[in-house]
Write an enzyme that holds these catalytic residues in place. Structure first.
Site, PDB file in Angstrom:
ATOM      1  N   TYR A 126     -15.821   9.264 -22.266  1.00  0.00           N
ATOM      2  CA  TYR A 126     -14.761   9.561 -21.311  1.00  0.00           C
ATOM      3  C   TYR A 126     -14.719  10.996 -20.801  1.00  0.00           C
ATOM      4  O   TYR A 126     -13.966  11.294 -19.891  1.00  0.00           O
ATOM      5  CB  TYR A 126     -13.422   9.141 -21.916  1.00  0.00           C
ATOM      6  CG  TYR A 126     -13.378   7.641 -22.098  1.00  0.00           C
ATOM      7  CD1 TYR A 126     -13.158   6.800 -21.021  1.00  0.00           C
ATOM      8  CD2 TYR A 126     -13.628   7.075 -23.346  1.00  0.00           C
ATOM      9  CE1 TYR A 126     -13.155   5.422 -21.172  1.00  0.00           C
ATOM     10  CE2 TYR A 126     -13.630   5.693 -23.508  1.00  0.00           C
ATOM     11  CZ  TYR A 126     -13.395   4.873 -22.420  1.00  0.00           C
ATOM     12  OH  TYR A 126     -13.405   3.514 -22.575  1.00  0.00           O
ATOM     13  N   PHE A 401      -1.389   2.978 -28.358  1.00  0.00           N
ATOM     14  CA  PHE A 401      -1.422   1.992 -27.278  1.00  0.00           C
ATOM     15  C   PHE A 401      -2.847   1.697 -26.829  1.00  0.00           C
ATOM     16  O   PHE A 401      -3.689   2.408 -26.734  1.00  0.00           O
ATOM     17  CB  PHE A 401      -0.556   2.453 -26.091  1.00  0.00           C
ATOM     18  CG  PHE A 401      -0.938   3.778 -25.507  1.00  0.00           C
ATOM     19  CD1 PHE A 401      -1.744   3.839 -24.380  1.00  0.00           C
ATOM     20  CD2 PHE A 401      -0.495   4.974 -26.055  1.00  0.00           C
ATOM     21  CE1 PHE A 401      -2.087   5.062 -23.826  1.00  0.00           C
ATOM     22  CE2 PHE A 401      -0.814   6.188 -25.501  1.00  0.00           C
ATOM     23  CZ  PHE A 401      -1.628   6.244 -24.397  1.00  0.00           C
TER      24      PHE A 401
END
Length: 401
Positions: A126, A401
């Site tokens: 990322y 999450f």
């Protein structure tokens, strides 16, 4: 929306949720619980999801939720919390992740959110999209009932063992007070409490039984399980608004009968090792990142948080994925920042992923400079920049999450 290499990226449809779940189960190698099926759609709306489609098959997915996140100094910002990013293993290296991220970040830009945050399952992917690790925690293991508190450590008391009903009433309010003080912590929707804490299917899971400890200014969610005639108490979540609540909760955790090992996650500067006579008993078993951050709007993000000292610096920020980079003048007085684009000569050069890593105060600019990830002309400017970005409270992820 977009098509590349025969793959179309578009909005997901409600009826595609079962296929999305199968795609995620395969991608992450785990199945969701009944509570995930019941409450998950309320946390991450399928109508915000993007899917990559090859013919009539879903081969990729990404979703997000707009979150309110606390930043250093106690202010809050809106951030896009990205989740469920997956590409099926049959379609790797076909540009699907980039296509999904391009559409997702185009939407985030249009909504004007200054930050994008998420938990990265892999660490090498990322950075190319402008993300950097921004919060970390350490894993610790403590042999049960061996740690003795120092004579100078207070004993505030006030902790009680709570029922599920009591926890449902008390925990969200305490959490909300804690997250407003803690950089990196997000508001938590009621459905997430039901999904991961209060659902009946969570109370007895994988052989572990869940319990709650509550103090007026803090709480612990812990699970106890037996294996090989040994009992392990795993601290799933400890939130303390005050130092007194922190001490009181740990005094109970480290005095429980029939507990052979207490396992927990701490922030880097948690005082627990220094509350006991032998800090080695708080044995560190690992350290890992818990949140990655991408700055979507440099002036908006940098002016949202506060700083530890005055600063005048010009930053050259490189963004390899979107158009948030450029040269910016950052001026801080009494903790309050002004930031705008400029044509002045930069004092520091860094990637937007590094700026994301520095944002919540966990990672230090001087360390990135030593790794040649920040280029500084003047060591004094680097020192001032490094000190300014620190915080007076460790950043922590509010909920996974």
């Amino acid at each position: 929306m977009a098509s590349t290499n025969g793959i179309t990226v578009r909005s997901a449809r409600a009826e595609e949720r079962p296929e999305v779940i199968r795609l995620q189960d395969m991608g992450f190698g785990m199945r969701g619980s009944p509570a995930d099926a019941e409450f998950g759609p309320q946390v991450f709306d399928i109508e915000r999801a993007l899917v990559a489609v090859d013919g009539d098959r879903l081969v990729g997915h990404a979703n997000d939720r707009v979150m309110t996140v606390t930043v250093p100094g106690g202010n809050t910002v809106q951030a896009s919390g990205v989740t469920g990013v997956v590409v099926t293993p049959t379609h790797r290296r076909r540009g699907i992740l980039r296509a999904l991220y391009t559409e997702l970040h185009r939407r985030i830009e249009s909504e004007g959110q200054p930050l994008t945050i998420f938990y990265a399952s892999e660490g090498a992917i990322y950075g190319r999209f402008g993300y950097g690790p921004s919060i970390a925690e350490v894993d610790v293991s403590i042999q049960g009932r061996t740690a003795e508190f120092r004579s100078t450590t207070p004993d505030p008391g006030g902790v009680r063992v709570a029922s599920l009903t009591e926890a449902e009433l008390a925990l969200p309010e305490i959490y909300d007070r804690w997250r407003r003080l803690t950089p990196g912590a997000q508001d938590r929707p009621e459905a997430r409490w039901r999904q991961r804490v209060f659902a009946e299917s969570i109370q007895h899971q994988d052989g572990a039984v869940q319990f709650f400890l509550i103090h007026p200014d803090g709480y612990v969610i812990l699970r106890r399980a037996w294996a090989d005639n040994k009992n392990t108490a795993t601290v799933h979540e400890l939130r303390a608004v005050t130092a007194e609540a922190h001490v009181a909760l740990w005094r109970v955790l480290l005095s429980m009968d029939l507990v052979h090992t207490v396992e927990a996650n701490l922030s880097d500067n948690d005082p627990l090792p220094y509350l006991v006579t032998d800090p080695r008993l708080v044995r560190v078993t690992g350290r890992h990142d818990t949140l990655w951050t991408r700055v979507m709007d440099v002036p908006a993000a940098l002016t949202a948080r506060s700083y530890q000292q005055d600063l005048d610096v010009v930053l050259s920020v490189d963004d390899p994925f979107r158009n948030a980079g450029g040269v910016f003048a950052l001026r801080v007085r009494d903790g309050v920042a002004e930031c705008e684009r400029t044509d002045r000569t930069p004092d520091l050069e860094l990637g937007i992923d590094v700026l994301g890593s520095l944002y919540f105060g966990t990672y230090r600019a001087r360390v990135y400079a030593a790794a040649n990830r920040i280029q500084a002309k003047d060591p004094a400017v680097l020192r001032a920049f490094d000190e300014a970005f620190t915080g007076d409270r460790d950043a922590e992820l509010g909920w996974f999450f």
